[in-house]
Enzyme design. Structure first.
Site, PDB file in Angstrom:
ATOM      1  N   ASP A 228     -10.188   0.918   8.237  1.00 43.77           N
ATOM      2  CA  ASP A 228      -9.785   0.883   6.724  1.00 43.77           C
ATOM      3  C   ASP A 228      -9.957  -0.582   6.096  1.00 43.77           C
ATOM      4  O   ASP A 228      -9.742  -1.712   6.784  1.00 43.77           O
ATOM      5  CB  ASP A 228      -8.160   1.032   6.538  1.00 43.77           C
ATOM      6  CG  ASP A 228      -8.037   2.560   6.747  1.00 43.77           C
ATOM      7  OD1 ASP A 228      -8.760   3.263   6.787  1.00 43.77           O
ATOM      8  OD2 ASP A 228      -7.007   2.876   7.313  1.00 43.77           O
TER       9      ASP A 228
ATOM     10  N   ASP B 105       4.061  -0.799   6.163  1.00 46.91           N
ATOM     11  CA  ASP B 105       5.423  -0.218   6.845  1.00 46.91           C
ATOM     12  C   ASP B 105       5.700  -1.410   8.013  1.00 46.91           C
ATOM     13  O   ASP B 105       6.829  -2.073   7.656  1.00 46.91           O
ATOM     14  CB  ASP B 105       5.346   0.979   7.462  1.00 46.91           C
ATOM     15  CG  ASP B 105       4.038   1.229   8.077  1.00 46.91           C
ATOM     16  OD1 ASP B 105       3.058   0.480   8.264  1.00 46.91           O
ATOM     17  OD2 ASP B 105       3.844   2.635   8.436  1.00 46.91           O
TER      18      ASP B 105
ATOM     19  N   ASP C 160     -10.224   4.650  13.360  1.00 49.78           N
ATOM     20  CA  ASP C 160     -11.014   4.259  12.083  1.00 49.78           C
ATOM     21  C   ASP C 160     -10.974   3.322  11.370  1.00 49.78           C
ATOM     22  O   ASP C 160      -9.723   2.386  12.052  1.00 49.78           O
ATOM     23  CB  ASP C 160     -10.650   5.548  11.195  1.00 49.78           C
ATOM     24  CG  ASP C 160      -9.214   5.802  10.977  1.00 49.78           C
ATOM     25  OD1 ASP C 160      -8.418   4.787  11.103  1.00 49.78           O
ATOM     26  OD2 ASP C 160      -8.705   6.957  10.810  1.00 49.78           O
TER      27      ASP C 160
HETATM   28  P1  ATP Z   1      -3.618   5.161  13.103  1.00 48.16           P
HETATM   29  O1  ATP Z   1      -4.283   4.509  14.344  1.00 48.16           O
HETATM   30  O2  ATP Z   1      -2.754   6.317  13.345  1.00 48.16           O
HETATM   31  O3  ATP Z   1      -4.392   5.557  11.886  1.00 48.16           O
HETATM   32  P2  ATP Z   1      -2.782   3.301  10.830  1.00 48.16           P
HETATM   33  O4  ATP Z   1      -1.892   2.063  11.078  1.00 48.16           O
HETATM   34  O5  ATP Z   1      -4.097   3.157  10.575  1.00 48.16           O
HETATM   35  O6  ATP Z   1      -2.761   4.119  12.282  1.00 48.16           O
HETATM   36  P3  ATP Z   1      -2.679   5.026   8.751  1.00 48.16           P
HETATM   37  O7  ATP Z   1      -1.706   6.119   8.395  1.00 48.16           O
HETATM   38  O8  ATP Z   1      -4.280   5.243   8.912  1.00 48.16           O
HETATM   39  O9  ATP Z   1      -2.056   4.143   9.908  1.00 48.16           O
HETATM   40  O10 ATP Z   1      -2.420   3.971   7.699  1.00 48.16           O
HETATM   41  C1  ATP Z   1      -2.996   2.900   7.344  1.00 48.16           C
HETATM   42  C2  ATP Z   1      -2.256   1.897   7.089  1.00 48.16           C
HETATM   43  O11 ATP Z   1      -1.715   1.963   5.717  1.00 48.16           O
HETATM   44  C3  ATP Z   1      -1.271   1.424   7.860  1.00 48.16           C
HETATM   45  O12 ATP Z   1      -1.498   0.524   8.937  1.00 48.16           O
HETATM   46  C4  ATP Z   1      -0.243   0.622   7.108  1.00 48.16           C
HETATM   47  O13 ATP Z   1      -0.589  -0.448   6.787  1.00 48.16           O
HETATM   48  C5  ATP Z   1      -0.210   1.645   5.636  1.00 48.16           C
HETATM   49  N1  ATP Z   1       0.603   2.741   5.395  1.00 48.16           N
HETATM   50  C6  ATP Z   1       0.356   3.910   5.812  1.00 48.16           C
HETATM   51  N2  ATP Z   1       1.270   4.889   5.629  1.00 48.16           N
HETATM   52  C7  ATP Z   1       2.402   4.232   5.156  1.00 48.16           C
HETATM   53  C8  ATP Z   1       3.625   4.288   4.657  1.00 48.16           C
HETATM   54  N3  ATP Z   1       4.188   5.507   4.746  1.00 48.16           N
HETATM   55  N4  ATP Z   1       4.323   3.225   4.100  1.00 48.16           N
HETATM   56  C9  ATP Z   1       3.766   2.007   4.209  1.00 48.16           C
HETATM   57  N5  ATP Z   1       2.759   1.676   4.647  1.00 48.16           N
HETATM   58  C10 ATP Z   1       1.579   2.637   5.167  1.00 48.16           C
HETATM   59 MG    MG Z   2      -5.630   4.505  10.402  1.00 46.98          MG
END
Ligand code: ATP
Ligand code: MG
Length: 450
Positions: free
Chosen positions: A73, A153, A71
């Site tokens: 963001d 993170d 997805d």
């Molecule tokens: P995925 O492909 O699994 O969705 P993602 O990196 O997009 O991976 P998300 O959980 O959708 O993960 O979160 C989006 C973004 O928000 C992450 O890339 C990170 O930058 C930030 N983020 C999410 N959760 C946390 C956390 N617990 N602490 C710090 N930053 C976070």
């Molecule tokens: Mg994501």
């Protein structure tokens, strides 16, 4: 006092001085046309109104790695209210920290205003809004783009893609880490894990999903801090477990969790399951099938998967209850309820999955009955397919004879004559006769066929 002055002079300055490296297309290779239309439109609309809009997080990371993003963001300097006004089909969600969902067609883009980590206006460590373990209690302060990058993170998750210029803003060397396939925490790993212990589970998940190596400094504190997961609401842990199991790399994820000692906090059932060779074979087979289904874009059902994770316990209780003299069917139902109750204190699998898990489990003994009309009736059951897939995992792990699984595989596809020839002598329990309604005054005591 001195610390406060030092922090004021140097702390702020070092943060302000921490700029992003701006990488051109040649350095990262992500072209604007690789974004989905909706994300692109959101960024363009924001820019046309004088705001900044970047694709951020997982999507940039995945594009860098040549994987299709799950997805998109978007991060922006516009406030949620300003974003909402720009898009007709959008709504603000969340109370503590608001984000905006912008809808285009069937897609939703999550638009988040730059925010800071909570330490922004706290000058001293002990002024930060944390609990006694260092868990961050609020992160709902707007910030600038550098603050926003610093509160994320891992370095690979703090990349901002500007579609207008096809540039990546990289604050912490995330592009280089992507190339080296290293998962590295931003800032001091121990502090960041204490702020949010779920980041430990995320580390295991990303390492498994991306096949990355966890940087040793990032990994070191995990063994000691793993118990902090017990302070996290169960529902959040469950969400994380679901993401890990549905990532398409569940098998590697589960082993990564165990290697980091994190499974006690996420899937406490794993220890006992994996210690038993049949249990281990069963779970391995289940996770492999799930990963394979996701790789082929086939639907994978969480209820089925949690059903497999709990099955070794159900089986153990079922056998124990039968050994204690209970009949097979009631013993199975008792075992199912006991296990479901017990897991609520551990993993909190939502009740909405109970129905399907129970149906799959309850159908298992019926596969043993291969005589009379029973196999035909089982084929008609709406959960036959899931229960049959489940049976195959049991056969693969050696819990039941492989022949039983093969029989059902053949029976499904066989023609009428072949099916009739395959039937076994009818040895199962006689179907229960419909209870006759008793006239008032008649004595109870129904005779159960032996
Ligand atoms: P995925 O492909 O699994 O969705 P993602 O990196 O997009 O991976 P998300 O959980 O959708 O993960 O979160 C989006 C973004 O928000 C992450 O890339 C990170 O930058 C930030 N983020 C999410 N959760 C946390 C956390 N617990 N602490 C710090 N930053 C976070
Ligand atoms: Mg994501």
């Amino acid at each position: 006092m001195i610390r406060r002055i030092i922090s004021k002079v140097f702390g702020r300055k070092s943060r302000a001085a921490h700029g992003a490296q701006i990488l051109p297309l040649a350095a990262h290779g992500i072209r604007r046309d690789q974004l989905d239309d909706c994300a692109l439109k959101v960024c363009e609309t924001l820019a046309a109104s004088g705001f900044r809009g970047y694709v951020v997080g997982g999507a940039v990371r995945d594009l860098l790695l040549g994987k299709p993003p799950k997805d998109f963001d978007v991060a922006t300097d516009a406030t949620p209210e300003e974003v909402r006004k720009l898009f007709r089909r959008s709504r603000i969600i969340g109370r503590r920290f608001q984000i905006v969902h912008v809808m285009c067609g069937r897609e939703t883009i999550e638009v988040t205003t730059f925010r800071a980590n909570g330490q922004k206006e706290a000058e001293e460590e002990d002024e930060r809004p944390t609990d006694e373990h260092g868990r961050l209690l609020s992160d709902n302060v707007f910030g600038n783009m550098a603050d926003d990058a610093a509160r994320r993170d891992f370095t690979i998750n703090a990349l901002y893609y500007d579609p207008a210029r096809e540039e990546v803003h990289d604050y912490f060397g995330g592009v280089a880490d992507c190339k080296k396939r290293v998962l590295r925490m931003i800032g001091d790993p121990e502090t960041r894990f204490r702020e949010d212990p779920v980041r430990m589970l995320r580390a295991a998940r990303f390492a498994a999903k991306l096949d990355f190596h966890i940087d040793p400094d990032t990994r070191r504190p995990v063994a000691t801090l793993a118990p902090l997961l017990s302070n996290i609401p169960r529902a959040r842990i469950f969400d994380e477990a679901l993401k890990l199991l549905m990532s398409g790399h569940a098998l590697r994820g589960v082993h990564q969790l165990r290697a980091e000692g994190l499974h006690h906090g996420m899937l406490p059932l794993l220890d006992t399951i994996l210690d038993d060779p049949t249990g281990e074979r069963f779970i391995t087979a289940a996770l492999k099938t799930t990963d394979a289904r996701i790789a082929q874009d086939k639907p994978a059902s969480p209820a089925f998967l949690f059903g497999t994770l709990l099955w070794p316990q159900v089986l153990q209780r079922w056998r124990a209850l039968q050994a204690a003299g209970e009949k097979p069917q009631p013993a199975l139902f008792l075992a199912m309820d006991e296990v479901l109750d017990a897991q609520r204190n551990q993993l909190a699998i939502p009740r909405r999955y109970d129905g399907m898990m129970k149906e799959i489990w309850a159908l298992q003994p019926r596969f043993e009955q291969r005589g009379g009309q029973r196999p035909y009736r089982l084929l008609e059951h709406p959960r036959f397919r899931a229960a049959y897939d489940f049976l195959l995992l049991r056969a693969e792990s050696g819990e039941v004879e492989a022949e039983l699984g093969d029989w059902w595989t053949r029976f499904q596809d066989a023609g009428d004559d072949e099916r009739a020839a395959m039937l076994r002598p009818d040895t199962g329990p006689k179907p229960r006769r419909k209870r006759k309604r008793r006239k008032p005054g008649e004595s109870g005591g129904e005779a159960q066929p032996a």
